[in-house]
Design a protein around this motif. Structure first.
Motif, mmCIF file in Angstrom:
data_model
loop_
_atom_site.group_PDB
_atom_site.id
_atom_site.type_symbol
_atom_site.label_atom_id
_atom_site.label_comp_id
_atom_site.label_asym_id
_atom_site.label_seq_id
_atom_site.Cartn_x
_atom_site.Cartn_y
_atom_site.Cartn_z
ATOM 1 N N ARG A 167 0.836 -1.208 0.000
ATOM 2 C CA ARG A 167 0.000 0.000 0.000
ATOM 3 C C ARG A 167 0.869 1.256 0.000
ATOM 4 O O ARG A 167 0.532 2.262 -0.640
ATOM 5 N N HIS A 168 1.981 1.200 0.706
ATOM 6 C CA HIS A 168 2.878 2.355 0.801
ATOM 7 C C HIS A 168 3.547 2.653 -0.539
ATOM 8 O O HIS A 168 3.652 3.822 -0.947
ATOM 9 N N LEU A 169 3.989 1.622 -1.232
ATOM 10 C CA LEU A 169 4.726 1.804 -2.481
ATOM 11 C C LEU A 169 3.829 1.764 -3.715
ATOM 12 O O LEU A 169 4.277 2.141 -4.803
ATOM 13 N N THR A 170 2.576 1.306 -3.551
ATOM 14 C CA THR A 170 1.659 1.090 -4.687
ATOM 15 C C THR A 170 2.385 0.371 -5.828
ATOM 16 O O THR A 170 2.550 0.896 -6.930
ATOM 17 N N LEU A 171 2.813 -0.844 -5.537
ATOM 18 C CA LEU A 171 3.602 -1.622 -6.485
ATOM 19 C C LEU A 171 2.788 -1.970 -7.730
ATOM 20 O O LEU A 171 1.600 -2.297 -7.641
ATOM 21 N N ASP A 172 3.424 -1.902 -8.870
ATOM 22 C CA ASP A 172 2.810 -2.267 -10.152
ATOM 23 C C ASP A 172 3.166 -3.720 -10.445
ATOM 24 O O ASP A 172 4.265 -4.019 -10.920
ATOM 25 N N LEU A 173 2.232 -4.621 -10.145
ATOM 26 C CA LEU A 173 2.496 -6.048 -10.300
ATOM 27 C C LEU A 173 1.733 -6.610 -11.494
ATOM 28 O O LEU A 173 0.579 -6.242 -11.727
ATOM 29 N N PRO A 174 2.339 -7.523 -12.247
ATOM 30 C CA PRO A 174 1.642 -8.146 -13.375
ATOM 31 C C PRO A 174 0.622 -9.170 -12.890
ATOM 32 O O PRO A 174 0.605 -9.549 -11.718
ATOM 33 N N ASP A 175 -0.224 -9.626 -13.810
ATOM 34 C CA ASP A 175 -1.223 -10.641 -13.473
ATOM 35 C C ASP A 175 -0.633 -12.043 -13.441
ATOM 36 O O ASP A 175 -1.229 -12.959 -12.884
#
Length: 295
Positions: A154-162
């Motif tokens: 939540r802090h970094l709002t990571l962009d993760l693939p599906d």
């Protein structure tokens, strides 16, 4: 690994860490996230561990279980670092105010004390748990890691693939892992180095493992095992990881459980190999061999 008969003092004598004598600051965000994760799961092991207010969950500083943690942290700092513990250290971690900065040796001691308390509690009360001792200790580290990862994500709002079906998706996951690594370094969990590599050329036992990074996706898509190397420079809990592993049989793996959750978010099981022993590495370059497989 089963619990050994060695004491903290014995293992400290066998593997001292003079290179950790000069402490460095640990960031407030890391401290807050870790406090929430560790204390929550530690308390969940024994809901009757002593609270002032059941609604707020505020821990009674005079409760027996918290006294055990406090005494363990004080003994650890005295034995490992040869100095007294500052007053109110455990309370500052249990209820961080964002202003009281922890030092590296203090977090190392707190991590040791809370995990030692948790591991001992599981050992003393096997009737309260469904799995065997070793598995329940590992599950505790996994639950703490999941809570920490959720806060960090939540802090970094990571962009993760599906998933990991294409090289582009693997690149996105690698970028997210690198962001986590920068956070861990900037917050003082790692003093000098972070790398997570998919190019692997190592020996494990009698087997040599060679993998090029561009093979990872095809390996996973065909149901085969993939590997990675996780490199850490001066991880803040290396002393306590060694001492827990060689007195109790399990270590904390704070950052490893975080990265494990990154892989879990995209549908893969990934973690360090079972034969990893932190005592065998120089502090400036601790290396874990990882195995990655589809869930």
């Amino acid at each position: 690994m089963q619990m050994t008969e060695k004491t903290l003092e014995q293992v400290v004598g066998e593997r001292p860490f003079p290179e950790y004598a000069d402490w460095w600051p640990v960031g407030s965000a890391f401290t807050a996230f870790m406090s929430d994760a560790i204390v929550s799961e530690w308390k969940a092991l024994d809901p009757d561990s002593g609270t002032l207010d059941p609604d707020s969950g505020t821990l009674d500083p005079d409760s027996g279980t918290l006294n055990e943690v406090r005494e363990s942290a004080e003994r650890y700092i005295r034995t490992v670092y040869g100095r007294p513990s500052r007053q109110g250290l455990v309370e500052a971690f249990v209820q961080p105010d964002g202003e009281t900065a922890l030092q590296s040796g203090e977090f190392d001691a707190l991590s040791y004390a809370f995990y030692r308390s948790a591991f001992r509690h599981i050992e003393r009360h096997p009737e309260r748990f469904d799995e065997g001792l070793e598995r329940e200790r590992r599950l505790f580290t996994i639950r703490v890691g999941k809570l920490f990862f959720d806060r960090l994500n939540r802090h970094l709002t990571l962009d993760l693939p599906d998933g990991l079906n294409t090289p582009g998706q693997l690149e996105r996951l690698s970028a997210a892992i690198d962001r986590v690594g920068r956070f861990l370094h900037d917050q003082g969990y790692l003093r000098s180095h972070f790398a997570f590599r998919f190019d692997v050329d190592v020996e494990q036992g009698d087997t040599r493992i060679i993998q090029h990074g561009d093979e990872v996706v095809s390996r996973l898509q065909s149901g085969r095992l993939a590997h990675a190397l996780y490199e850490m420079g001066y991880p803040v809990i290396l002393p306590s990881a060694v001492y827990l592993y060689h007195t109790i049989g399990e270590a904390q793996h704070h950052s490893s459980r975080t990265i494990e959750n990154l892989f879990g978010e995209v549908g893969y099981d990934a973690r360090e190999t079972d034969d990893f022993d932190p005592i065998g590495y120089p502090s400036e370059l601790v290396v874990e061999l990882w195995e990655i497989r589809s869930l």
